[in-house]
Design a protein around this motif. Structure first.
Motif, short mmCIF file in Angstrom:
data_model
loop_
_atom_site.label_atom_id
_atom_site.label_comp_id
_atom_site.label_asym_id
_atom_site.label_seq_id
_atom_site.Cartn_x
_atom_site.Cartn_y
_atom_site.Cartn_z
N LYS A 122 -33.87 -45.84 -28.51
CA LYS A 122 -35.29 -46.06 -28.77
C LYS A 122 -35.99 -44.72 -29.00
CE LYS A 122 -35.52 -50.28 -26.00
NZ LYS A 122 -36.11 -50.94 -24.81
N SER A 123 -37.01 -44.76 -29.85
CA SER A 123 -37.72 -43.54 -30.16
C SER A 123 -38.54 -43.07 -28.96
CB SER A 123 -38.66 -43.76 -31.35
OG SER A 123 -39.63 -44.73 -31.04
N SER A 124 -38.79 -41.76 -28.91
CA SER A 124 -39.61 -41.21 -27.84
C SER A 124 -41.07 -41.53 -28.09
CB SER A 124 -39.39 -39.69 -27.77
OG SER A 124 -39.80 -39.10 -28.99
N ARG A 125 -41.89 -41.34 -27.06
CA ARG A 125 -43.32 -41.60 -27.16
C ARG A 125 -43.58 -42.99 -27.74
NH1 ARG A 125 -46.77 -37.21 -26.90
NH2 ARG A 125 -48.31 -38.87 -26.66
N ARG A 126 -42.90 -44.01 -27.23
CA ARG A 126 -43.01 -45.36 -27.78
C ARG A 126 -44.43 -45.89 -27.68
NH1 ARG A 126 -40.32 -49.52 -25.51
NH2 ARG A 126 -39.80 -50.49 -27.50
N ALA A 127 -45.14 -45.53 -26.63
CA ALA A 127 -46.46 -46.12 -26.40
C ALA A 127 -47.59 -45.35 -27.07
CB ALA A 127 -46.73 -46.22 -24.90
N ALA A 210 -64.44 -18.33 -26.56
CA ALA A 210 -64.94 -19.53 -27.24
C ALA A 210 -63.99 -20.69 -26.94
CB ALA A 210 -65.05 -19.30 -28.74
N ASN A 211 -64.54 -21.88 -26.91
CA ASN A 211 -63.75 -23.10 -26.74
C ASN A 211 -63.96 -23.96 -27.98
OD1 ASN A 211 -62.46 -25.44 -26.00
ND2 ASN A 211 -63.72 -25.85 -24.21
N ARG A 212 -62.91 -24.10 -28.78
CA ARG A 212 -63.04 -24.84 -30.03
C ARG A 212 -63.22 -26.34 -29.79
NH1 ARG A 212 -58.04 -23.27 -33.62
NH2 ARG A 212 -56.98 -23.51 -31.63
N GLU A 213 -62.86 -26.81 -28.59
CA GLU A 213 -63.00 -28.23 -28.24
C GLU A 213 -62.41 -29.11 -29.34
OE1 GLU A 213 -67.11 -28.85 -27.36
OE2 GLU A 213 -67.05 -27.64 -25.53
N ARG A 214 -61.23 -28.74 -29.75
CA ARG A 214 -60.54 -29.44 -30.85
C ARG A 214 -59.96 -30.75 -30.33
NH1 ARG A 214 -55.05 -28.61 -33.05
NH2 ARG A 214 -55.00 -29.31 -35.20
N PRO A 215 -60.27 -31.87 -30.96
CA PRO A 215 -59.73 -33.14 -30.48
C PRO A 215 -58.23 -33.25 -30.75
CG PRO A 215 -60.91 -33.47 -32.53
CD PRO A 215 -61.15 -32.05 -32.13
N MET A 216 -57.52 -33.94 -29.87
CA MET A 216 -56.11 -34.25 -30.07
C MET A 216 -55.98 -35.76 -29.88
SD MET A 216 -54.49 -31.56 -30.97
CE MET A 216 -52.79 -32.06 -30.74
N LEU A 217 -55.69 -36.47 -30.95
CA LEU A 217 -55.70 -37.92 -30.94
C LEU A 217 -54.33 -38.52 -30.71
CD1 LEU A 217 -58.56 -39.08 -31.46
CD2 LEU A 217 -58.23 -36.93 -32.69
N VAL A 218 -54.30 -39.58 -29.91
CA VAL A 218 -53.09 -40.38 -29.71
C VAL A 218 -53.43 -41.82 -30.06
CG1 VAL A 218 -51.37 -41.19 -28.06
CG2 VAL A 218 -52.23 -38.84 -27.90
N PHE A 219 -52.66 -42.40 -31.00
CA PHE A 219 -52.84 -43.79 -31.39
C PHE A 219 -51.47 -44.48 -31.40
CE2 PHE A 219 -57.04 -42.52 -32.56
CZ PHE A 219 -57.80 -43.69 -32.66
N ALA A 220 -51.45 -45.72 -31.83
CA ALA A 220 -50.23 -46.53 -31.78
C ALA A 220 -49.08 -45.89 -32.56
CB ALA A 220 -50.51 -47.93 -32.32
N PRO A 288 -49.73 -47.83 -23.51
CA PRO A 288 -49.48 -47.24 -22.19
C PRO A 288 -49.86 -48.20 -21.06
CG PRO A 288 -50.68 -45.72 -23.61
CD PRO A 288 -50.68 -47.04 -24.30
N LYS A 289 -48.99 -48.27 -20.07
CA LYS A 289 -49.29 -49.13 -18.92
C LYS A 289 -50.30 -48.46 -17.99
CE LYS A 289 -44.80 -51.44 -19.01
NZ LYS A 289 -43.54 -51.72 -18.28
N ARG A 290 -50.27 -47.15 -17.96
CA ARG A 290 -51.21 -46.40 -17.13
C ARG A 290 -51.86 -45.32 -17.98
NH1 ARG A 290 -47.57 -45.31 -11.65
NH2 ARG A 290 -47.21 -47.53 -11.11
N ARG A 291 -53.13 -45.47 -18.22
CA ARG A 291 -53.85 -44.45 -18.99
C ARG A 291 -55.11 -44.08 -18.24
NH1 ARG A 291 -54.53 -45.10 -25.33
NH2 ARG A 291 -52.66 -43.80 -25.32
N SER A 292 -55.32 -42.80 -18.04
CA SER A 292 -56.44 -42.30 -17.27
C SER A 292 -57.39 -41.50 -18.15
CB SER A 292 -55.94 -41.42 -16.12
OG SER A 292 -57.01 -40.77 -15.47
N THR A 293 -58.65 -41.49 -17.80
CA THR A 293 -59.62 -40.67 -18.52
C THR A 293 -59.46 -39.19 -18.20
OG1 THR A 293 -61.24 -41.00 -16.75
CG2 THR A 293 -61.32 -42.52 -18.63
N GLN A 294 -58.71 -38.88 -17.14
CA GLN A 294 -58.50 -37.49 -16.75
C GLN A 294 -57.23 -36.94 -17.40
OE1 GLN A 294 -58.41 -37.66 -12.43
NE2 GLN A 294 -60.55 -37.07 -12.33
N THR A 295 -57.28 -35.68 -17.79
CA THR A 295 -56.09 -35.02 -18.31
C THR A 295 -55.31 -34.40 -17.16
OG1 THR A 295 -57.27 -32.92 -18.62
CG2 THR A 295 -57.27 -34.47 -20.47
#
Length: 316
Positions: A122-127, A210-220, A288-295
């Motif tokens: 199975k592929s990694s990062r399935r979720a 400086a903080n670029r605050e660059r978004p990093m997106l995770v989708f299906a 994801p079965k467990r996803r939190s708003t915190q990094t």
């Protein structure tokens, strides 16, 4: 979205899909080994480069289409495929761009390092899959030569690559091409994240941070659906591709929005290899079965001083 019986030119995403299938699979549907150079740096992506080269050769020469690669790294989509005559008509008429005239192509891949012992793995990062700073979307924004913004439909090509025993040669264990609407139809989100954002400046004791605050997106990640492994599949929002191409509609899927609205999409495979099979599947991509708003905490270095031996201490 049925257009059965139409004499218009076939839509571009399915034309693109067939070109990729012909490149990466033989007539029996078995993967074909191909050369891919080694990655040079973090932002370098030789597979993206290879796919766009293949499309240019197969569609540009054989089909008379335009295949325009992105102008640099970290620019989405990776390429635009266009039918010159329909593109010109739509541009002059101001009509909405559709998939017969133009579409964006974004390439995503996962790699398995060795074929030996990894067959069926199975592929990694399935979720979830990283989409970097640009969320997937049904439509994406590109610009004409004069700087006019154009909103065009986008398709995403996902490949699960397996390294062969021959150096720098790979096989495609799975290829799935999906309409952007399968992944996300929220154009406002796309515009918000890809538009001009603010950054924090004047940080640190000397004010030069400086903080670029660059978004990093995770989708299906469609490669997380076991059913697509070992095959080539296109998932479209159109229910009539069989009328234009040697494709068979083998399955339907639904995706349900956070507001409970259900959308239906259609899975196609090559007709010679795949008879219609199965029932409709609801929301087939793993989440994801467990996803939190915190990094996760960054840079947490734990030192158990009592366990460090004298031989491990740095020399003074």
């Amino acid at each position: 979205m049925s257009t059965a019986g139409s004499t218009r030119a076939p839509e571009l995403p399915s034309t693109t899909f067939l070109a990729l299938v012909e490149e990466f699979f033989d007539k029996q549907g078995k993967p074909v080994s191909f050369y891919m150079r080694k990655k040079r740096n973090t932002q370098d992506d030789p597979f993206d480069e290879h796919v766009i080269k293949v499309l240019g050769e197969r569609l540009g020469e054989d089909k008379g289409l335009l295949v325009v690669p992105s102008t640099g790294k970290l620019i989405s989509p990776d390429a635009v495929v266009a039918r010159p005559e329909e593109y010109d008509l739509l541009l002059k008429g101001g009509a909405d761009f559709d998939t017969r005239a133009i579409c964006g192509i974004e390439v995503k891949k996962l790699e398995l390092e060795k074929r030996t012992g990894s067959k069926g793995k199975k592929s990694s990062r399935r979720a979830g899959m990283d989409y970097n700073s640009t969320p997937p979307c049904a439509t994406v924004r590109v610009y004409s030569a004069s700087g006019t913004p154009l909103r065009i439909p986008c398709y995403y090509v996902f490949s699960l690559l397996v390294e062969t025993d021959k150096e720098d040669h790979w096989e495609t264990q799975a290829l799935v091409m999906v309409a952007g609407s399968v992944l996300n139809s929220d154009e406002d989100l796309y515009d918000e994240i890809t538009g001009i954002r603010s950054k924090a400046i004047g940080l640190g004791s000397y004010g030069d941070g400086a903080n670029r605050e660059r978004p990093m997106l995770v989708f299906a990640n469609p490669l997380g659906w076991d059913w697509v492994i070992g095959s080539a599949t296109i998932i479209s929002d159109r229910d009539d591709l069989e009328s234009e191409h040697p494709l068979t509609r083998v399955r339907d899927i639904t995706r349900t929005t956070v507001n409970g609205v259900e959308s239906r999409f259609y899975c196609y495979r090559l007709s010679d290899l795949n008879p219609p099979v199965e029932d409709t599947v609801d929301d087939p991509f793993p989440t994801p079965k467990r996803r939190s708003t915190q990094t996760s905490q960054r840079g947490k270095f734990v030192v158990k001083l009592g366990e460090i031996k004298t031989s491990q201490m740095p020399l003074g």
